[in-house]
Design a protein around this motif. Structure first.
Motif, PDB file in Angstrom:
ATOM      1  N   GLN A 126     -36.348  12.182  33.106  1.00 28.53           N
ATOM      2  CA  GLN A 126     -35.265  12.658  32.256  1.00 28.53           C
ATOM      3  C   GLN A 126     -34.736  11.526  31.385  1.00 28.53           C
ATOM      4  O   GLN A 126     -34.268  10.511  31.891  1.00 28.53           O
ATOM      5  CB  GLN A 126     -34.130  13.205  33.123  1.00 28.53           C
ATOM      6  CG  GLN A 126     -34.519  14.386  33.988  1.00 28.53           C
ATOM      7  CD  GLN A 126     -33.341  14.921  34.765  1.00 28.53           C
ATOM      8  OE1 GLN A 126     -32.250  15.096  34.238  1.00 28.53           O
ATOM      9  NE2 GLN A 126     -33.537  15.194  36.039  1.00 28.53           N
ATOM     10  N   GLY A 127     -34.835  11.711  30.081  1.00 27.91           N
ATOM     11  CA  GLY A 127     -34.293  10.731  29.148  1.00 27.91           C
ATOM     12  C   GLY A 127     -34.780   9.320  29.420  1.00 27.91           C
ATOM     13  O   GLY A 127     -35.970   9.068  29.581  1.00 27.91           O
ATOM     14  N   TYR A 128     -33.822   8.373  29.519  1.00 32.86           N
ATOM     15  CA  TYR A 128     -34.137   6.967  29.739  1.00 32.86           C
ATOM     16  C   TYR A 128     -34.068   6.571  31.213  1.00 32.86           C
ATOM     17  O   TYR A 128     -34.148   5.375  31.534  1.00 32.86           O
ATOM     18  CB  TYR A 128     -33.145   6.084  28.965  1.00 32.86           C
ATOM     19  CG  TYR A 128     -33.176   6.263  27.466  1.00 32.86           C
ATOM     20  CD1 TYR A 128     -34.177   5.677  26.686  1.00 32.86           C
ATOM     21  CD2 TYR A 128     -32.204   7.012  26.818  1.00 32.86           C
ATOM     22  CE1 TYR A 128     -34.205   5.826  25.315  1.00 32.86           C
ATOM     23  CE2 TYR A 128     -32.220   7.174  25.434  1.00 32.86           C
ATOM     24  CZ  TYR A 128     -33.226   6.580  24.690  1.00 32.86           C
ATOM     25  OH  TYR A 128     -33.246   6.733  23.330  1.00 32.86           O
ATOM     26  N   LEU A 129     -33.910   7.550  32.106  1.00 32.10           N
ATOM     27  CA  LEU A 129     -33.598   7.235  33.497  1.00 32.10           C
ATOM     28  C   LEU A 129     -34.603   6.300  34.151  1.00 32.10           C
ATOM     29  O   LEU A 129     -34.222   5.277  34.738  1.00 32.10           O
ATOM     30  CB  LEU A 129     -33.466   8.525  34.312  1.00 32.10           C
ATOM     31  CG  LEU A 129     -33.114   8.345  35.795  1.00 32.10           C
ATOM     32  CD1 LEU A 129     -31.818   7.562  35.955  1.00 32.10           C
ATOM     33  CD2 LEU A 129     -33.013   9.692  36.492  1.00 32.10           C
ATOM     34  N   ILE A 130     -35.885   6.626  34.101  1.00 34.76           N
ATOM     35  CA  ILE A 130     -36.885   5.816  34.801  1.00 34.76           C
ATOM     36  C   ILE A 130     -36.935   4.405  34.224  1.00 34.76           C
ATOM     37  O   ILE A 130     -36.989   3.414  34.974  1.00 34.76           O
ATOM     38  CB  ILE A 130     -38.280   6.475  34.727  1.00 34.76           C
ATOM     39  CG1 ILE A 130     -38.271   7.826  35.464  1.00 34.76           C
ATOM     40  CG2 ILE A 130     -39.344   5.553  35.318  1.00 34.76           C
ATOM     41  CD1 ILE A 130     -37.928   7.735  36.941  1.00 34.76           C
ATOM     42  N   GLU A 131     -36.899   4.282  32.900  1.00 29.07           N
ATOM     43  CA  GLU A 131     -36.920   2.957  32.275  1.00 29.07           C
ATOM     44  C   GLU A 131     -35.704   2.141  32.702  1.00 29.07           C
ATOM     45  O   GLU A 131     -35.813   0.939  32.983  1.00 29.07           O
ATOM     46  CB  GLU A 131     -36.951   3.077  30.750  1.00 29.07           C
ATOM     47  CG  GLU A 131     -38.243   3.650  30.186  1.00 29.07           C
ATOM     48  CD  GLU A 131     -38.302   5.174  30.205  1.00 29.07           C
ATOM     49  OE1 GLU A 131     -37.379   5.804  30.790  1.00 29.07           O
ATOM     50  OE2 GLU A 131     -39.263   5.725  29.648  1.00 29.07           O
ATOM     51  N   ASP A 134     -36.061   0.917  36.258  1.00 24.40           N
ATOM     52  CA  ASP A 134     -36.971  -0.229  36.325  1.00 24.40           C
ATOM     53  C   ASP A 134     -36.215  -1.528  36.094  1.00 24.40           C
ATOM     54  O   ASP A 134     -36.480  -2.547  36.746  1.00 24.40           O
ATOM     55  CB  ASP A 134     -38.092  -0.090  35.290  1.00 24.40           C
ATOM     56  CG  ASP A 134     -39.129   0.946  35.682  1.00 24.40           C
ATOM     57  OD1 ASP A 134     -39.190   1.305  36.877  1.00 24.40           O
ATOM     58  OD2 ASP A 134     -39.875   1.410  34.797  1.00 24.40           O
ATOM     59  N   ILE A 135     -35.278  -1.514  35.166  1.00 26.77           N
ATOM     60  CA  ILE A 135     -34.476  -2.710  34.864  1.00 26.77           C
ATOM     61  C   ILE A 135     -33.519  -3.011  36.017  1.00 26.77           C
ATOM     62  O   ILE A 135     -33.449  -4.140  36.514  1.00 26.77           O
ATOM     63  CB  ILE A 135     -33.683  -2.514  33.560  1.00 26.77           C
ATOM     64  CG1 ILE A 135     -34.638  -2.415  32.370  1.00 26.77           C
ATOM     65  CG2 ILE A 135     -32.691  -3.663  33.346  1.00 26.77           C
ATOM     66  CD1 ILE A 135     -33.970  -1.993  31.072  1.00 26.77           C
ATOM     67  N   LEU A 136     -32.792  -2.000  36.469  1.00 23.04           N
ATOM     68  CA  LEU A 136     -31.770  -2.204  37.496  1.00 23.04           C
ATOM     69  C   LEU A 136     -32.359  -2.646  38.828  1.00 23.04           C
ATOM     70  O   LEU A 136     -31.790  -3.478  39.531  1.00 23.04           O
ATOM     71  CB  LEU A 136     -30.969  -0.920  37.696  1.00 23.04           C
ATOM     72  CG  LEU A 136     -30.172  -0.407  36.494  1.00 23.04           C
ATOM     73  CD1 LEU A 136     -29.522   0.932  36.829  1.00 23.04           C
ATOM     74  CD2 LEU A 136     -29.115  -1.419  36.069  1.00 23.04           C
ATOM     75  N   SER A 137     -33.502  -2.088  39.181  1.00 20.83           N
ATOM     76  CA  SER A 137     -34.084  -2.362  40.497  1.00 20.83           C
ATOM     77  C   SER A 137     -34.762  -3.725  40.580  1.00 20.83           C
ATOM     78  O   SER A 137     -35.172  -4.147  41.663  1.00 20.83           O
ATOM     79  CB  SER A 137     -35.091  -1.268  40.880  1.00 20.83           C
ATOM     80  OG  SER A 137     -36.167  -1.230  39.961  1.00 20.83           O
ATOM     81  N   GLU A 138     -34.863  -4.423  39.453  1.00 14.86           N
ATOM     82  CA  GLU A 138     -35.470  -5.751  39.450  1.00 14.86           C
ATOM     83  C   GLU A 138     -34.529  -6.825  39.990  1.00 14.86           C
ATOM     84  O   GLU A 138     -34.945  -7.947  40.253  1.00 14.86           O
ATOM     85  CB  GLU A 138     -35.904  -6.132  38.026  1.00 14.86           C
ATOM     86  CG  GLU A 138     -37.187  -5.463  37.564  1.00 14.86           C
ATOM     87  CD  GLU A 138     -38.385  -5.863  38.419  1.00 14.86           C
ATOM     88  OE1 GLU A 138     -38.597  -7.077  38.608  1.00 14.86           O
ATOM     89  OE2 GLU A 138     -39.075  -4.953  38.907  1.00 14.86           O
ATOM     90  N   VAL A 139     -33.250  -6.492  40.139  1.00 12.07           N
ATOM     91  CA  VAL A 139     -32.267  -7.474  40.606  1.00 12.07           C
ATOM     92  C   VAL A 139     -32.585  -7.891  42.038  1.00 12.07           C
ATOM     93  O   VAL A 139     -32.737  -7.047  42.921  1.00 12.07           O
ATOM     94  CB  VAL A 139     -30.840  -6.895  40.530  1.00 12.07           C
ATOM     95  CG1 VAL A 139     -29.839  -7.875  41.133  1.00 12.07           C
ATOM     96  CG2 VAL A 139     -30.468  -6.594  39.088  1.00 12.07           C
ATOM     97  N   ARG A 140     -32.686  -9.172  42.247  1.00 10.22           N
ATOM     98  CA  ARG A 140     -32.964  -9.709  43.583  1.00 10.22           C
ATOM     99  C   ARG A 140     -31.680  -9.752  44.404  1.00 10.22           C
ATOM    100  O   ARG A 140     -30.615 -10.126  43.898  1.00 10.22           O
ATOM    101  CB  ARG A 140     -33.552 -11.114  43.481  1.00 10.22           C
ATOM    102  CG  ARG A 140     -34.938 -11.180  42.856  1.00 10.22           C
ATOM    103  CD  ARG A 140     -35.288 -12.601  42.446  1.00 10.22           C
ATOM    104  NE  ARG A 140     -35.113 -13.537  43.545  1.00 10.22           N
ATOM    105  CZ  ARG A 140     -36.106 -13.924  44.375  1.00 10.22           C
ATOM    106  NH1 ARG A 140     -37.314 -13.428  44.213  1.00 10.22           N
ATOM    107  NH2 ARG A 140     -35.883 -14.792  45.339  1.00 10.22           N
ATOM    108  N   GLU A 141     -31.779  -9.379  45.671  1.00  7.33           N
ATOM    109  CA  GLU A 141     -30.590  -9.352  46.513  1.00  7.33           C
ATOM    110  C   GLU A 141     -29.982 -10.737  46.695  1.00  7.33           C
ATOM    111  O   GLU A 141     -28.771 -10.866  46.893  1.00  7.33           O
ATOM    112  CB  GLU A 141     -30.921  -8.737  47.870  1.00  7.33           C
ATOM    113  CG  GLU A 141     -31.121  -7.232  47.807  1.00  7.33           C
ATOM    114  CD  GLU A 141     -31.129  -6.590  49.182  1.00  7.33           C
ATOM    115  OE1 GLU A 141     -30.689  -7.240  50.154  1.00  7.33           O
ATOM    116  OE2 GLU A 141     -31.581  -5.440  49.276  1.00  7.33           O
TER     117      GLU A 141
END
Length: 213
Positions: A126-131, A134-141
């Protein structure tokens, strides 16, 4: 009948791989890029507490022959109900054999107090959700700092609980820009701060809001 399926090695005619699940903290197999993107949604969905790829085998007959059907995902949600999700490209969802599999899956779930759901690219991409995910989930804990997240939330409240990322960044000018970005993205990914990830690409102009409750 239960029994997880052994995933065959990829060949030139198919696309297979594994995706690192942020929720399950392990690699999850996929057999299409649509399944890969669905894993990203399961990771992001706060109602999902557990999921597994093709752990169930359902035996059925088709045109006089015995068949085996491995639905794509078993998902447990925070209502402690189990769901089976079949991920299928929309153009293939009307295929005779796939329709039969859907019916077999529905029957299996009905008999086992589960819910059966078919999802297509219309539900997943849906829309830009997956893209954006991808950006948000790259953040290292190990980049996350409680003090920094506290300061970002405090400044957002001072700005009226809603601001553009650019405005929020200016308000947090004592925080290193890269550190600010990592911690803000983590807050968005964990739904402590809200922004419309479907209709907008992540950039400095998008509006972020403090989540209520």
């Amino acid at each position: 009948m239960n029994g997880s399926r052994k995933i065959k090695a990829s060949n030139k005619l198919s696309i297979r791989g594994k995706h690192r699940s942020t929720k399950m903290r392990r690699m999850i197999p996929w057999e299409s890029t649509l399944e890969r993107d669905f894993i990203k949604l399961l990771d992001f969905d706060p109602t999902v507490i557990y999921f597994e790829f093709q752990p169930v085998r359902i035996d059925f007959a088709y045109k006089g022959k015995k068949r085996k059907y491995y639905p794509d995902f078993l998902v447990r949600k925070n209502d402690y109900k189990d769901y089976i999700f079949e991920v299928k490209a929309f153009e293939k969802s009307k295929n005779e054999q796939n329709v039969l599999k859907f019916q077999v899956g529905q029957k299996y779930c009905s008999e086992n107090n589960m819910k059966y759901v078919v999802v297509t690219e219309e539900d997943i991409r849906q829309g830009y959700l997956i893209e954006n995910l991808d950006i948000l989930s790259e953040v290292r804990e190990d980049s996350i700092r409680k003090r920094v997240m506290y300061e970002i939330r405090r400044k957002l409240i001072e700005l009226g609980e809603k601001a553009s990322i650019h405005q929020l960044k200016l308000a947090c000018n004592d925080i290193d820009e890269a550190v600010f970005e990592c911690n803000l993205y983590y807050l968005i990914y964990t739904k402590e701060i809200y922004t419309d990830l479907v209709n907008n690409e992540i950039n400095e102009n998008i509006i972020v809001e403090r989540m209520q409750g």
